[in-house]
Structures are given as structure tokens and as C-alpha cells.
Design an enzyme around this catalytic site. Structure first.
Site, mmCIF file in Angstrom:
data_model
loop_
_atom_site.group_PDB
_atom_site.id
_atom_site.type_symbol
_atom_site.label_atom_id
_atom_site.label_comp_id
_atom_site.label_asym_id
_atom_site.label_seq_id
_atom_site.Cartn_x
_atom_site.Cartn_y
_atom_site.Cartn_z
ATOM 1 N N ALA A 35 0.627 -1.349 0.124
ATOM 2 C CA ALA A 35 -0.154 0.024 0.034
ATOM 3 C C ALA A 35 0.987 0.992 -0.024
ATOM 4 O O ALA A 35 0.843 1.811 -0.448
ATOM 5 C CB ALA A 35 -1.095 0.051 1.439
ATOM 6 N N GLY A 38 2.077 1.547 -3.124
ATOM 7 C CA GLY A 38 0.612 1.708 -4.918
ATOM 8 C C GLY A 38 -0.353 3.640 -4.159
ATOM 9 O O GLY A 38 -0.293 3.982 -5.082
ATOM 10 N N ASP A 39 0.232 3.464 -2.993
ATOM 11 C CA ASP A 39 -0.456 5.053 -2.660
ATOM 12 C C ASP A 39 0.741 6.164 -3.950
ATOM 13 O O ASP A 39 -0.016 6.791 -4.411
ATOM 14 C CB ASP A 39 0.075 5.511 -0.735
ATOM 15 C CG ASP A 39 -0.154 6.690 -0.644
ATOM 16 O OD1 ASP A 39 -1.237 7.226 -0.741
ATOM 17 O OD2 ASP A 39 0.978 7.643 -0.962
ATOM 18 N N ALA A 40 1.540 6.328 -3.590
ATOM 19 C CA ALA A 40 2.704 6.507 -4.747
ATOM 20 C C ALA A 40 2.527 6.603 -6.490
ATOM 21 O O ALA A 40 2.309 7.352 -7.011
ATOM 22 C CB ALA A 40 4.084 6.488 -4.102
#
Length: 152
Positions: A35, A38-40
Site C-alpha cells: 500500500a 501503491g499510494d505513490a
């Protein structure tokens, strides 16, 4: 679209070469680490979309981007995308959604925060496994379903 996927693969290969990156096994990472990545990745996809809509003041760019990357929007997308996920993708999503995070959402419910974390974990997983076309297909489908991407 296919050409942009090849360019993304070329960029990833260039990163591996120039930064001397070793091969990663995404299955070896925790769902919260997926995550984190994935956030970036999700943020850069959204920023690219917002920038592509035309030149505007940075404050306006930020506000539009913030509205699309907030947990509530990601949670709405995740709910709409669940039926499109393969068995493996759903497993990664659920691992991310069910992970116990030490942080809490500032402006979202716990449920929305967890759904968003699941989507981010899936995004990180697809990115790290080089499944760029699938990643962009899912994000594009989610954006279309929430009315942020116009159908051609």
C-alpha cells in the site's frame, strides 16, 4: 495506449538499470508495504490525469488531485472494481483491506480507510509485478465508474 505501456516498461527497466535495483518479490512484502508503494503510484497516475486536463494554477491542480486521492474516493472506486478483480487480485486487495495499520484516517471512516488501503495494496502489487496495462485498466475503469473519466 500500447505504446505508453511499452514506455512505462522502458522506464521501469531504466530505473532498475540506473538505480541498480535488485529483483523484488511482491509476495514477500506486507500488505501495508504494498500500500505504501501503491499510494505513490496511484498519486502519480492521478496527477498525470489532472495535468493532462490543461494548464491551471497549482492550487487548483492540488485541489482536484486531493479530491481523487482521498480515502473516500479510493474506497468508492474499490467497491465498484471488486467484481472486476481476478482471484489473485482480490486476495491482495483483501490482505491490504484487512491489514492492521497503526495510523488512522483524518477525514474518512475506518471502513473507507481500509478499503482505500486495499486498493493501494493492489496498486502497489500490480506496479511491482510489472502489470502496468492491468493496473491502468483497473484505475481507468474505476475513474470512469465514478464519473471522472469520460467514455470515448
Amino acid at each position: 495506449m500500447e505504446e505508453s505501456i511499452k514506455e512505462a516498461q522502458g522506464f521501469a527497466e531504466c530505473c532498475r538499470e540506473r538505480l541498480r535495483l535488485k529483483k523484488m518479490d511482491p509476495d514477500a512484502y506486507s500488505p501495508l508495504a504494498l500500500a505504501y508503494m501503491g499510494d505513490a503510484v496511484y498519486e502519480i497516475i492521478i496527477r498525470t490525469l489532472v495535468m493532462n486536463r490543461g494548464n491551471m494554477q497549482v492550487n487548483k491542480l492540488h485541489k482536484k488531485t486531493a479530491g481523487l486521492v482521498k480515502a473516500g474516493t479510493q474506497a468508492a472506486m474499490a467497491r465498484l472494481l471488486e467484481e472486476e478483480l481476478t482471484g489473485d487480485e482480490l486476495a491482495v486487495f483483501k490482505r491490504g483491506r484487512n491489514a492492521k495499520s497503526m495510523t488512522t484516517a483524518k477525514n474518512a471512516s475506518v471502513i473507507d480507510y481500509r478499503m482505500a488501503t486495499g486498493l493501494e495494496a493492489l496498486t502497489g502489487y500490480l506496479y511491482l509485478t510489472g502489470q502496468y496495462e492491468r493496473l491502468l485498466g483497473l484505475i481507468g475503469s474505476g475513474l470512469e465508474k465514478i464519473g471522472e473519466l469520460k467514455t470515448e
